[in-house]
Design an enzyme around this catalytic site. Structure first.
Site, PDB file in Angstrom:
ATOM      1  N   ASP A  36       0.849  -1.327  -0.035  1.00 20.18           N
ATOM      2  CA  ASP A  36       0.017  -0.017   0.001  1.00 20.18           C
ATOM      3  C   ASP A  36       0.887   1.203  -0.011  1.00 20.18           C
ATOM      4  O   ASP A  36       1.925   1.408   0.528  1.00 20.18           O
ATOM      5  CB  ASP A  36      -0.810  -0.018   1.161  1.00 20.18           C
ATOM      6  CG  ASP A  36      -2.069   1.030   1.121  1.00 20.18           C
ATOM      7  OD1 ASP A  36      -3.181   0.444   0.976  1.00 20.18           O
ATOM      8  OD2 ASP A  36      -1.954   2.148   1.357  1.00 20.18           O
ATOM      9  N   ILE A  37       0.567   2.254  -0.965  1.00 13.96           N
ATOM     10  CA  ILE A  37       1.323   3.413  -0.766  1.00 13.96           C
ATOM     11  C   ILE A  37       1.386   4.219   0.382  1.00 13.96           C
ATOM     12  O   ILE A  37       2.289   5.024   0.496  1.00 13.96           O
ATOM     13  CB  ILE A  37       0.889   4.307  -2.165  1.00 13.96           C
ATOM     14  CG1 ILE A  37       1.919   5.161  -2.683  1.00 13.96           C
ATOM     15  CG2 ILE A  37      -0.427   5.017  -1.842  1.00 13.96           C
ATOM     16  CD1 ILE A  37       1.860   5.634  -4.050  1.00 13.96           C
ATOM     17  N   ASN A  94     -12.916  -3.210   2.652  1.00 17.49           N
ATOM     18  CA  ASN A  94     -14.040  -2.093   2.417  1.00 17.49           C
ATOM     19  C   ASN A  94     -14.807  -2.482   1.317  1.00 17.49           C
ATOM     20  O   ASN A  94     -14.283  -2.424   0.321  1.00 17.49           O
ATOM     21  CB  ASN A  94     -13.112  -0.841   2.742  1.00 17.49           C
ATOM     22  CG  ASN A  94     -12.240  -0.599   3.937  1.00 17.49           C
ATOM     23  OD1 ASN A  94     -12.589  -1.070   5.011  1.00 17.49           O
ATOM     24  ND2 ASN A  94     -10.844  -0.026   3.855  1.00 17.49           N
ATOM     25  N   GLN A 101     -15.196   2.478   0.892  1.00 19.13           N
ATOM     26  CA  GLN A 101     -14.296   1.733  -0.014  1.00 19.13           C
ATOM     27  C   GLN A 101     -13.933   3.020  -0.938  1.00 19.13           C
ATOM     28  O   GLN A 101     -14.724   3.745  -1.301  1.00 19.13           O
ATOM     29  CB  GLN A 101     -14.851   0.966  -0.801  1.00 19.13           C
ATOM     30  CG  GLN A 101     -13.830   0.429  -1.786  1.00 19.13           C
ATOM     31  CD  GLN A 101     -14.759  -0.750  -2.741  1.00 19.13           C
ATOM     32  OE1 GLN A 101     -16.160  -0.897  -2.468  1.00 19.13           O
ATOM     33  NE2 GLN A 101     -14.182  -1.149  -3.757  1.00 19.13           N
ATOM     34  N   HIS A 107     -10.475  -5.033  -3.496  1.00 17.93           N
ATOM     35  CA  HIS A 107      -9.110  -5.534  -3.148  1.00 17.93           C
ATOM     36  C   HIS A 107      -9.296  -5.703  -1.434  1.00 17.93           C
ATOM     37  O   HIS A 107     -10.117  -5.346  -0.835  1.00 17.93           O
ATOM     38  CB  HIS A 107      -8.049  -3.937  -3.157  1.00 17.93           C
ATOM     39  CG  HIS A 107      -8.791  -2.748  -2.550  1.00 17.93           C
ATOM     40  ND1 HIS A 107      -9.665  -2.274  -3.154  1.00 17.93           N
ATOM     41  CD2 HIS A 107      -8.505  -2.417  -1.233  1.00 17.93           C
ATOM     42  CE1 HIS A 107     -10.071  -1.093  -2.299  1.00 17.93           C
ATOM     43  NE2 HIS A 107      -9.376  -1.077  -1.189  1.00 17.93           N
ATOM     44  N   HIS A 109      -6.986  -5.816   1.937  1.00 19.98           N
ATOM     45  CA  HIS A 109      -5.838  -5.293   2.722  1.00 19.98           C
ATOM     46  C   HIS A 109      -5.351  -6.205   3.610  1.00 19.98           C
ATOM     47  O   HIS A 109      -6.136  -7.084   4.259  1.00 19.98           O
ATOM     48  CB  HIS A 109      -6.448  -4.180   3.758  1.00 19.98           C
ATOM     49  CG  HIS A 109      -6.930  -2.741   3.102  1.00 19.98           C
ATOM     50  ND1 HIS A 109      -6.114  -1.884   2.801  1.00 19.98           N
ATOM     51  CD2 HIS A 109      -8.111  -2.459   2.576  1.00 19.98           C
ATOM     52  CE1 HIS A 109      -6.878  -0.856   2.351  1.00 19.98           C
ATOM     53  NE2 HIS A 109      -7.990  -1.459   2.073  1.00 19.98           N
TER      54      HIS A 109
END
Ligand code: AMP
Length: 121
Positions: A36-37, A94, A101, A107, A109
């Site tokens: 994750d960024i 989410n 979301q 996706h 996490h």
């Protein structure tokens, strides 16, 4: 759940098409995992199917068995690659407006690498 049409311009679709870079962890024919960024835990990875599914409900409803199997195998392989099996981790997906979301491509996490705050109490 009301779902809108899948928007192929979302950021994860661009990552799948390699239009923008990511810090990849694993890649298969159907699935990609990457960091994750903006990590919300010491280790924070995302796992996405390559198919155009907007959220968890759509994926579970519409994806082919091979895609679903490959996705959840890649979730587990990513957990292992990140050395999270001994001390544990959290999986979060989410979904929709109430789920908050932000990126409208399904996706999962994976959060870990340290004790996480409780989310249920
Ligand atoms: P969600 O709120 O569940 O939709 O989470 C979307 C996640 O995508 C957030 O944790 C973001 O930090 C992450 N994210 C957004 N853009 C990127 C990107 N280019 N590369 C990696 N992660 C991203």
């Amino acid at each position: 759940m009301t779902t809108l049409a899948y928007d192929a311009h979302n950021v994860f679709a661009k990552i799948i098409r390699k239009e923008i870079p990511c810090k990849a962890i694993l890649e298969t024919d159907h699935t990609l995992s990457f960091h994750d960024i903006t990590p919300k835990a010491p280790v924070h990875a995302l796992v996405i199917p390559k198919g155009a599914y907007q959220n968890a409900f759509d994926f579970h409803q519409q994806a082919l068995a091979d895609e679903i199997l490959d996705f959840y195998k890649t979730v587990n392989d990513t957990i292992q690659a990140l050395h999270l099996t001994e001390m544990g981790f959290r999986l979060v997906s989410n979904t929709g407006v109430h789920g908050r979301q932000e990126v409208l491509h399904y996706h999962m996490h994976i959060l870990g690498g340290g004790a996480l705050k409780s989310v249920l109490n």
